[in-house]
Scaffold this active site. Structure first.
Site, PDB file in Angstrom:
ATOM      1  N   LYS A 172       0.862  -1.173   0.000  1.00 41.92           N
ATOM      2  CA  LYS A 172       0.000   0.000   0.000  1.00 41.92           C
ATOM      3  C   LYS A 172       0.902   1.227   0.000  1.00 41.92           C
ATOM      4  O   LYS A 172       1.517   1.573   1.006  1.00 41.92           O
ATOM      5  CB  LYS A 172      -0.922   0.038   1.221  1.00 41.92           C
ATOM      6  CG  LYS A 172      -2.055   1.022   1.010  1.00 41.92           C
ATOM      7  CD  LYS A 172      -2.504   1.738   2.247  1.00 41.92           C
ATOM      8  CE  LYS A 172      -1.511   2.653   2.858  1.00 41.92           C
ATOM      9  NZ  LYS A 172      -1.200   3.851   2.051  1.00 41.92           N
ATOM     10  N   GLU A 248      10.742   1.430   9.937  1.00 35.65           N
ATOM     11  CA  GLU A 248      11.719   2.503   9.722  1.00 35.65           C
ATOM     12  C   GLU A 248      10.981   3.796   9.987  1.00 35.65           C
ATOM     13  O   GLU A 248      10.155   4.219   9.183  1.00 35.65           O
ATOM     14  CB  GLU A 248      12.216   2.483   8.266  1.00 35.65           C
ATOM     15  CG  GLU A 248      12.905   1.215   7.856  1.00 35.65           C
ATOM     16  CD  GLU A 248      14.256   1.037   8.509  1.00 35.65           C
ATOM     17  OE1 GLU A 248      14.744   1.974   9.173  1.00 35.65           O
ATOM     18  OE2 GLU A 248      14.827  -0.047   8.360  1.00 35.65           O
ATOM     19  N   CYS A 282      14.081  10.987   6.342  1.00 35.12           N
ATOM     20  CA  CYS A 282      14.239  10.623   7.751  1.00 35.12           C
ATOM     21  C   CYS A 282      15.706  10.671   8.164  1.00 35.12           C
ATOM     22  O   CYS A 282      16.007  10.723   9.345  1.00 35.12           O
ATOM     23  CB  CYS A 282      13.610   9.266   8.037  1.00 35.12           C
ATOM     24  SG  CYS A 282      14.141   8.018   6.895  1.00 35.12           S
ATOM     25  N   GLU A 378      10.957  16.356  13.827  1.00 33.34           N
ATOM     26  CA  GLU A 378      11.579  16.202  12.507  1.00 33.34           C
ATOM     27  C   GLU A 378      11.126  17.385  11.652  1.00 33.34           C
ATOM     28  O   GLU A 378       9.928  17.601  11.476  1.00 33.34           O
ATOM     29  CB  GLU A 378      11.052  14.904  11.879  1.00 33.34           C
ATOM     30  CG  GLU A 378      12.111  13.924  11.579  1.00 33.34           C
ATOM     31  CD  GLU A 378      11.588  12.704  10.839  1.00 33.34           C
ATOM     32  OE1 GLU A 378      10.392  12.386  10.902  1.00 33.34           O
ATOM     33  OE2 GLU A 378      12.413  12.054  10.195  1.00 33.34           O
TER      34      GLU A 378
HETATM   35  P1  ADP Z   1       3.830  10.806   6.849  1.00 32.19           P
HETATM   36  O1  ADP Z   1       3.408  11.586   8.039  1.00 32.19           O
HETATM   37  O2  ADP Z   1       5.247  10.981   6.469  1.00 32.19           O
HETATM   38  O3  ADP Z   1       2.891  10.898   5.673  1.00 32.19           O
HETATM   39  P2  ADP Z   1       2.619   8.359   7.699  1.00 32.19           P
HETATM   40  O4  ADP Z   1       3.147   7.481   8.767  1.00 32.19           O
HETATM   41  O5  ADP Z   1       1.344   9.093   7.963  1.00 32.19           O
HETATM   42  O6  ADP Z   1       3.821   9.305   7.326  1.00 32.19           O
HETATM   43  O7  ADP Z   1       2.426   7.540   6.352  1.00 32.19           O
HETATM   44  C1  ADP Z   1       3.284   6.528   5.931  1.00 32.19           C
HETATM   45  C2  ADP Z   1       2.451   5.431   5.299  1.00 32.19           C
HETATM   46  O8  ADP Z   1       1.576   4.883   6.283  1.00 32.19           O
HETATM   47  C3  ADP Z   1       1.535   5.888   4.160  1.00 32.19           C
HETATM   48  O9  ADP Z   1       1.458   4.860   3.185  1.00 32.19           O
HETATM   49  C4  ADP Z   1       0.213   6.061   4.858  1.00 32.19           C
HETATM   50  O10 ADP Z   1      -0.909   5.946   4.000  1.00 32.19           O
HETATM   51  C5  ADP Z   1       0.232   4.906   5.832  1.00 32.19           C
HETATM   52  N1  ADP Z   1      -0.643   5.064   7.012  1.00 32.19           N
HETATM   53  C6  ADP Z   1      -1.074   6.207   7.591  1.00 32.19           C
HETATM   54  N2  ADP Z   1      -1.819   5.944   8.687  1.00 32.19           N
HETATM   55  C7  ADP Z   1      -1.858   4.583   8.804  1.00 32.19           C
HETATM   56  C8  ADP Z   1      -2.467   3.673   9.736  1.00 32.19           C
HETATM   57  N3  ADP Z   1      -3.172   4.105  10.781  1.00 32.19           N
HETATM   58  N4  ADP Z   1      -2.263   2.352   9.535  1.00 32.19           N
HETATM   59  C9  ADP Z   1      -1.525   1.891   8.501  1.00 32.19           C
HETATM   60  N5  ADP Z   1      -0.943   2.703   7.600  1.00 32.19           N
HETATM   61  C10 ADP Z   1      -1.096   4.025   7.733  1.00 32.19           C
END
Ligand code: ADP
Length: 475
Positions: A172, A248, A282, A378
């Site tokens: 995903k 990560e 990161c 960050e």
């Molecule tokens: P950023 O803040 O850098 O966008 P995120 O951690 O929100 O980082 O997003 C990283 C990935 O995790 C993306 O693919 C996002 O769609 C997915 N994501 C966001 N929230 C969730 C969740 N609750 N469970 C699983 N995946 C998630």
């Protein structure tokens, strides 16, 4: 290259009932409308990965490696088109997109070789009638969740290891940048990766889709790169089913410049460590910690280098800094600078960002103190925060005063100091007189709240295999 816009499930492109737009961060224009995978499509992808697993796991490693090698070659052959696609969905300058395509392909290349080196062990038994063997087997279907800042590389360093080990996958990608993952699915398809081994399900609501995917019973391992907050949620969820997980997460990298450093080398390292991907990495240098006697000289030379950076559309030649990913990222840069100046930091270069434009120009802040948000969070933007250190011990103490522990940088000419500081930094990776540590051959990952597990290197396979010990009675 016309972007693929459907989900890739069980070897076929599947258009869903709903779509969502992917925006060019430079001007907000719509690059493509992509299938928004619903729960049923995600379940189909997981079922396909589960069905494909036994045959893929039983495929000789040399054949899996050969497919990975062909994917690497195909990426390199298409690097110009893949790079343009990356710039359009992510915003980074084309030269950085090309570097990313090469870096991403290097993981396929590396794991193509590692596939053949997933060795087991023979252990001398304590009884004459027994033989003890250890084999490594693939963990099963994996859920791969990737962020938007390196749409190709964050996927290939998971996918390369997973496929080499004999795992099948459902990816995903981040909702901001799903096109890169779909382009890699197209390459997997072209080179003949069997149906169900690689699946990609883009979705607008990352939390909904991510949850559906990781909680599917058939998924045996989760590979995630993203925020620490979401990483913790996934770790809690993984505990329920005791799924393997590697994370990560965010960093807060110290960039330490000691008094005997080669200042020009430190500036060159800082420019890479700070400004690659407009600071949205990161491993970006987040906190510049400079020993007092060289603080003024370092700041002056760094500022002179920063003044030459051109901000604009990543598609235009000569641009060094593209836009930040979205409006929220632009507002965060503005908030961090205004919080810092309100608490006494001085703007030494540039102007406080307004938060209304995704084109954020670089800013250098001096007199930063640990109570400021910019020192604790960050930054993910082109903002330099500098603080002086009294001596080596003070620099180390400042560097380690954080929950994060991904990477640290240290610049010094003194060999003993190089070793001392590198060993003292509480991080998973250290750059010594080096501003770029990421490479397929070396283990990438963090300690403290920056994650668990390692990606890349021979260790990158470990998270996608389990050990099985077999005791055989021979007499
Ligand atoms: P950023 O803040 O850098 O966008 P995120 O951690 O929100 O980082 O997003 C990283 C990935 O995790 C993306 O693919 C996002 O769609 C997915 N994501 C966001 N929230 C969730 C969740 N609750 N469970 C699983 N995946 C998630």
């Amino acid at each position: 290259m016309e972007p693929r816009t459907e989900a890739y499930v069980d070897g076929a492109w599947q258009a869903g009932a709903r779509r969502f737009p992917v925006h060019d961060p430079f001007d907000g224009s719509v690059v493509a409308n992509v299938t928004d995978a619903d729960d049923a499509l995600i379940d189909q992808a997981v079922a396909a990965a589960a069905r494909a697993f036994p045959a893929w796991a039983a495929t000789p490693a040399i054949e899996r490696g050969s497919l990975l090698g062909r994917m690497a070659e195909r990426m390199l052959a298409a690097e110009a088109e893949l790079a343009e696609l990356c710039t359009r969905e992510n915003g980074k300058p084309l030269k950085e997109s090309i570097a990313e395509v090469r870096y991403a392909a290097s993981f396929f290349h590396w794991f193509a070789g590692e596939a053949e080196r997933i060795y087991g062990e023979t252990i001398p038994a304590s009884s004459a009638g027994q033989r003890l063997h250890v084999i490594r087997q693939p963990v099963g279907p994996c859920a791969l969740i990737t962020p938007w800042n390196f749409p190709y590389a964050m996927l290939t360093r998971k996918l390369g290891a997973a496929l080499a080990a004999g795992c099948t996958t459902v990816t995903k990608p981040a909702e901001q940048t799903p096109l890169g993952a779909l382009a890699l699915a197209a390459i997997a398809h072209e080179v003949g990766v069997p149906a169900g081994v690689v699946n990609v399900v883009p979705a607008l609501d990352g939390a909904r889709a991510g949850n559906r995917l990781v909680s599917a019973p058939a998924i045996r391992k989760i590979g995630f790169t993203g925020s620490t907050e979401v990483g913790k949620l996934l770790l809690r969820g993984a505990a329920d089913d005791l799924k393997r997980i590697s994370l990560e997460l965010g960093g807060n990298a110290p960039f330490v410049v000691l008094g005997d450093a080669d200042i020009d080398a430190a500036v060159a390292g800082a420019m890479i460590a700070k400004f690659r991907n407009t600071g949205q990495s990161c491993v970006a240098a987040n906190r510049f910690i400079v020993e007092q006697p060289v603080a003024a000289a370092f700041t002056e030379k760094l500022t002179a280098a920063i003044a030459k950076l051109a901000v604009g559309s990543g598609l235009v030649a000569g641009i060094d800094l593209g836009p930040v990913i979205d409006d929220e990222a632009a507002r965060k840069c503005a908030r961090l600078v205004s919080d810092a100046t309100a608490r006494g930091a001085r703007i030494l270069f540039g102007a406080a960002p307004t938060g209304t434009s995704r084109l954020v120009a670089p800013v250098v802040l001096g007199g930063v103190t640990p109570d400021m948000a910019i020192w604790r969070e960050e930054i993910f933007g082109p903002i330099v925060a500098i603080r002086a250190a009294k001596d080596e011990a003070d620099a180390i103490a400042q560097a380690n005063d954080t929950d994060a522990g991904l990477v640290g940088y240290v610049f010094t000419r003194d060999g003993a100091r190089q070793t001392r500081v590198a060993e003292a930094l509480q991080v998973g990776m250290v750059g010594v007189n080096e501003g770029l540590v990421s490479t397929a051959q070396a283990p990438f990952g963090g300690i403290k709240q920056s994650g668990v597990g390692r990606e890349g290197s021979r260790h990158g396979i470990d998270d996608y295999t389990h050990l099985k010990y077999i005791a055989t009675r021979v007499g």
